[in-house]
Design a protein around this motif. Structure first.
Motif, PDB file in Angstrom:
ATOM      1  N   PHE A   1       0.821  -1.196   0.000  1.00  0.00           N
ATOM      2  CA  PHE A   1       0.000   0.000   0.000  1.00  0.00           C
ATOM      3  C   PHE A   1       0.857   1.249   0.000  1.00  0.00           C
ATOM      4  CE2 PHE A   1      -2.771  -3.073   2.523  1.00  0.00           C
ATOM      5  CZ  PHE A   1      -3.302  -3.615   1.370  1.00  0.00           C
TER       6      PHE A   1
ATOM      7  N   ARG B   1      -9.148 -14.813   6.614  1.00  0.00           N
ATOM      8  CA  ARG B   1      -9.611 -13.778   7.546  1.00  0.00           C
ATOM      9  C   ARG B   1      -8.560 -12.703   7.807  1.00  0.00           C
ATOM     10  NH1 ARG B   1     -12.249 -17.321  12.247  1.00  0.00           N
ATOM     11  NH2 ARG B   1     -10.206 -18.261  12.147  1.00  0.00           N
ATOM     12  N   GLU B   2      -7.294 -13.018   7.592  1.00  0.00           N
ATOM     13  CA  GLU B   2      -6.251 -12.024   7.802  1.00  0.00           C
ATOM     14  C   GLU B   2      -6.408 -10.896   6.790  1.00  0.00           C
ATOM     15  OE1 GLU B   2      -5.750 -15.225   7.840  1.00  0.00           O
ATOM     16  OE2 GLU B   2      -4.831 -15.616   9.785  1.00  0.00           O
ATOM     17  N   ARG B   3      -6.587  -9.684   7.283  1.00  0.00           N
ATOM     18  CA  ARG B   3      -6.677  -8.521   6.400  1.00  0.00           C
ATOM     19  C   ARG B   3      -5.577  -7.555   6.807  1.00  0.00           C
ATOM     20  NH1 ARG B   3     -10.864  -8.717   3.162  1.00  0.00           N
ATOM     21  NH2 ARG B   3     -12.450 -10.278   3.608  1.00  0.00           N
ATOM     22  N   CYS B   4      -4.358  -7.943   6.445  1.00  0.00           N
ATOM     23  CA  CYS B   4      -3.178  -7.144   6.735  1.00  0.00           C
ATOM     24  C   CYS B   4      -2.139  -7.548   5.694  1.00  0.00           C
ATOM     25  CB  CYS B   4      -2.675  -7.426   8.150  1.00  0.00           C
ATOM     26  SG  CYS B   4      -2.441  -9.163   8.518  1.00  0.00           S
TER      27      CYS B   4
ATOM     28  N   TYR C   1       4.193 -10.391   5.628  1.00  0.00           N
ATOM     29  CA  TYR C   1       5.572 -10.095   6.022  1.00  0.00           C
ATOM     30  C   TYR C   1       6.497 -11.299   5.849  1.00  0.00           C
ATOM     31  CZ  TYR C   1       3.310  -5.957   7.832  1.00  0.00           C
ATOM     32  OH  TYR C   1       2.575  -4.807   7.931  1.00  0.00           O
TER      33      TYR C   1
ATOM     34  N   TRP D   1      -3.505   6.480   3.267  1.00  0.00           N
ATOM     35  CA  TRP D   1      -3.743   5.201   3.944  1.00  0.00           C
ATOM     36  C   TRP D   1      -4.938   5.289   4.879  1.00  0.00           C
ATOM     37  CZ3 TRP D   1       0.962   7.509   2.931  1.00  0.00           C
ATOM     38  CH2 TRP D   1       1.760   6.844   1.995  1.00  0.00           C
TER      39      TRP D   1
ATOM     40  N   PHE E   1      -7.318   0.506   0.926  1.00  0.00           N
ATOM     41  CA  PHE E   1      -6.357  -0.557   0.600  1.00  0.00           C
ATOM     42  C   PHE E   1      -6.748  -1.923   1.139  1.00  0.00           C
ATOM     43  CE2 PHE E   1      -3.965   3.399   0.144  1.00  0.00           C
ATOM     44  CZ  PHE E   1      -3.692   3.295  -1.200  1.00  0.00           C
ATOM     45  N   PHE E   2      -6.966  -2.050   2.466  1.00  0.00           N
ATOM     46  CA  PHE E   2      -7.292  -3.368   3.017  1.00  0.00           C
ATOM     47  C   PHE E   2      -8.593  -3.890   2.410  1.00  0.00           C
ATOM     48  CE2 PHE E   2      -4.596  -1.403   6.292  1.00  0.00           C
ATOM     49  CZ  PHE E   2      -3.564  -2.324   6.271  1.00  0.00           C
TER      50      PHE E   2
ATOM     51  N   SER F   1     -12.240  -8.901  10.945  1.00  0.00           N
ATOM     52  CA  SER F   1     -11.943 -10.164  10.293  1.00  0.00           C
ATOM     53  C   SER F   1     -10.647 -10.769  10.837  1.00  0.00           C
ATOM     54  CB  SER F   1     -11.857  -9.897   8.786  1.00  0.00           C
ATOM     55  OG  SER F   1     -11.515 -11.033   8.079  1.00  0.00           O
ATOM     56  N   THR F   2      -9.586  -9.980  10.881  1.00  0.00           N
ATOM     57  CA  THR F   2      -8.299 -10.453  11.411  1.00  0.00           C
ATOM     58  C   THR F   2      -8.459 -10.861  12.875  1.00  0.00           C
ATOM     59  OG1 THR F   2      -7.318  -8.768   9.978  1.00  0.00           O
ATOM     60  CG2 THR F   2      -5.838  -9.886  11.485  1.00  0.00           C
TER      61      THR F   2
ATOM     62  N   ASP G   1      -0.294  -0.986   9.915  1.00  0.00           N
ATOM     63  CA  ASP G   1      -0.933  -2.290   9.817  1.00  0.00           C
ATOM     64  C   ASP G   1      -1.399  -2.802  11.186  1.00  0.00           C
ATOM     65  OD1 ASP G   1      -1.872  -4.376   8.373  1.00  0.00           O
ATOM     66  OD2 ASP G   1       0.084  -5.197   7.793  1.00  0.00           O
ATOM     67  N   ILE G   2      -2.612  -3.355  11.217  1.00  0.00           N
ATOM     68  CA  ILE G   2      -3.090  -4.041  12.424  1.00  0.00           C
ATOM     69  C   ILE G   2      -3.027  -5.534  12.126  1.00  0.00           C
ATOM     70  CG2 ILE G   2      -4.983  -4.345  14.062  1.00  0.00           C
ATOM     71  CD1 ILE G   2      -5.794  -1.478  13.633  1.00  0.00           C
ATOM     72  N   THR G   3      -1.923  -6.137  12.495  1.00  0.00           N
ATOM     73  CA  THR G   3      -1.660  -7.549  12.197  1.00  0.00           C
ATOM     74  C   THR G   3      -2.209  -8.421  13.327  1.00  0.00           C
ATOM     75  OG1 THR G   3       0.428  -7.426  13.377  1.00  0.00           O
ATOM     76  CG2 THR G   3       0.499  -6.926  11.015  1.00  0.00           C
ATOM     77  N   PRO G   4      -2.247  -9.744  13.121  1.00  0.00           N
ATOM     78  CA  PRO G   4      -2.666 -10.613  14.230  1.00  0.00           C
ATOM     79  C   PRO G   4      -1.835 -10.373  15.492  1.00  0.00           C
ATOM     80  CG  PRO G   4      -2.614 -11.870  12.195  1.00  0.00           C
ATOM     81  CD  PRO G   4      -2.059 -10.517  11.872  1.00  0.00           C
TER      82      PRO G   4
END
Lengths: 170, 383
Positions: free
Chosen positions: A24, A45-48, A51, B116, B166-167, B269-270, B353-356
């Protein structure tokens, strides 16, 4: 970006759940850009961002020496490189499965793009299918038919050629 | 038919299937694909609509106001500074009770310039009187467009659909694309009781003195409150035709959850993936997605959260001088009815980013800290 979409669509035609997205950022033509494809047997389900990719596709070999292309790449994964020259980087061939394809020549043979800017998206995806076997060439052709607005036949043929001609180095 | 399409185009398909009559928009990243595809659809006859090009977002909303007042189903899309430039006209659409639908791609507000995602653009329009629905997938985004028109036209209120930059906007995924023919079974033709019509003249936008203004404001609030039931019913009607429903809120593994994470947009969702991991470890945790933000579903939220021992709210936004905006709303939903601790976490501003692992960090903090020192906590800020 287009390559990541075609790849996602090809996996979709084989019944997988898919996501494709660009890194992005602010894009401009000619600058290095990244794009990602996520594939799964179940709903994603991961929306990121990604890496730690499993595999890597390199559209321009210049990037091997200019950016850290293997940043986060899982050991033992595939790296598909568009190049006509040798791969001299020992670290790459020892840690990863490397496959090469001269997608520029294939693109020019099928009149995709120009000599200075050949369009290699479809060839490189064909090479990915041929080297890894993770997705079938028929699904790639179907994706090209749906995604590519013009020269569909030529693009499909480029993918088929690259699928056959891809060379596995390690 | 299922296809792999980008989030922005899922909006365009929803608009086409809703047989919108007037589209007016000004391009802005990351929204532009929405109206680009719509203008193509207008050009090749896929949709029988008038596409009005304008010189600014203020004019785009003004054109929608005019079109809607004249009895047409009207749509626009925007982002960030574009939405903010529309601000005056957003009020107008509410006061004039016009059922316009707007898709806002959540983009952080400058300066510094950002393309963003974060929610400060749409949430800063919280009090104008638009209904707001936050989506988490391309499928939900597409499906929410015809739902929005049905809700808007029944309540005579404008509706804003919100999706993350974007997401969602630039992410391709599988969408079951709806058609006009299918949507006709769900969404009737728009026939307003009163419209601008030279054969049946009325006065529009006139002066409203202190003797009437307050009553008109009362009626807007009344429409909002009625909106809760209308949204629920419309969602059910949509599900009857298409087999997909989304609700006002979406609880996930909340039944015996001691801790509940409250989310919105793609973070929801994440978060579910993280909840499953933690459940596998034996941790009693669940999540609650707030889909409809205005009208705020107070009762539904209370019912889910009041069973928990702790509530953690993840906000991709901030009301400076107070805190996370969803956090404030959750507090007011529980106020005076329970003493469950509610802790707010600010994360992911400006597209970070908001990752797991970010969500896991929030969950662990929320569980581990019985008496948090601060009720607003920043996640991942470099110091």
């Amino acid at each position: 970006m287009i390559a990541s979409e075609i790849l996602a669509d090809a996996f979709f035609h084989e019944g997988k759940f898919v996501q494709a997205f660009p890194a992005f950022g602010v894009e401009r033509r000619g600058a290095p850009v990244m794009a990602f494809t996520r594939v799964s047997d179940s709903e994603i389900r991961e929306r990121c961002q990604i890496y730690e990719p499993d595999h890597l596709i390199v559209l321009d070999p210049v990037l091997i020496e200019t950016v850290n292309i293997t940043d986060g790449l899982k050991e033992g994964g595939w790296i598909i490189i568009n190049t006509s020259g040798p791969i001299e980087n020992k670290e790459l061939t020892e840690k990863y499965h490397i496959a090469v394809i001269d997608a520029n020549s294939i693109a020019l043979k099928h009149r995709l793009g120009s000599r200075s800017a050949p369009i290699v998206n479809t060839g490189i995806i064909g090479a990915f299918a041929g080297a890894t076997g993770l997705v079938g060439i028929e699904a790639v052709k179907q994706a090209i038919e749906g995604f590519v607005p013009m020269k569909k036949e030529e693009n499909m043929q480029a993918a088929v050629d690259a699928c056959k001609e891809v060379k596995i180095l390690s | 038919m299922k296809k792999v399409i980008m989030g922005n185009h899922s909006v365009s398909h929803g608009v086409m299937a809703s047989e919108v009559k007037v589209i007016s928009a000004y391009p802005i990243t990351p929204q532009t694909h929405i109206v680009e595809l719509l203008s193509e659809m207008c050009g090749n006859g896929d949709i029988d609509a008038k596409f009005i090009k304008v010189e600014s977002e203020h004019s785009a909303m003004a054109a929608c106001v005019g079109a809607s007042a004249a009895g047409s189903r009207a749509f626009t899309a925007t982002s960030s500074q574009g939405l903010l430039l529309m601000h005056e006209m957003l009020h107008w659409a509410v006061g004039a009770r016009l059922p316009i639908v707007l898709a806002n791609v959540n983009r952080a507000v400058g300066p510094p310039w950002s393309i963003w995602t974060d929610q400060n653009d749409s949430l800063s329009q919280r009090d104008v009187g638009w209904l707001q629905i936050y989506c988490e997938s391309n499928q939900e985004t597409q499906d929410t467009i015809p739902q929005a028109f049905k809700i808007a036209e029944e309540l005579q209120m404008p509706v804003m659909i919100v999706l993350d930059a974007f997401f969602l906007s630039h992410t391709y995924e599988i969408v079951d694309i709806i058609t006009k023919e299918e949507v006709r079974k769900f969404l009737p033709e728009y026939k307003p009781e009163i419209k601008i019509d030279t054969k049946d003249p009325h006065s529009f936008g006139n002066l409203g003195g202190p003797d009437v203004y307050m009553e008109l404001r009362y009626m807007i609030q009344e429409a909002m409150e009625k909106g809760i039931d209308v949204i629920k019913r419309v969602d059910k009607e949509f599900e009857e035709v298409f087999g997909r429903g989304y609700g006002l809120i979406q609880p996930y593994r909340c039944d015996d959850a001691e801790t509940i994470l409250v989310t919105s947009g793609t973070v929801s969702s994440t978060t579910r993936a993280v909840i499953d991991q933690m459940r596998d470890e034996g941790i009693k945790i669940g999540s609650l997605k707030i889909r409809v933000f205005r009208p705020f579903p107070f009762e539904e939220v209370f019912e889910v959260l009041s069973k928990a021992k702790k509530v953690a709210v993840i906000d991709r936004n901030i009301s400076f001088g107070n805190g996370g905006i969803f956090y404030q709303e959750i507090k007011s939903a529980l106020y005076g009815r329970t003493d469950i601790p509610i802790v707010g976490y600010i994360a992911g501003l400006g597209g970070r980013d908001i990752t797991p692992s970010v969500i896991r960090e929030i969950a662990d903090k929320a569980i581990g800290d019985d008496k948090p020192e601060r009720y607003i906590n920043w996640i991942g800020v470099k110091k």
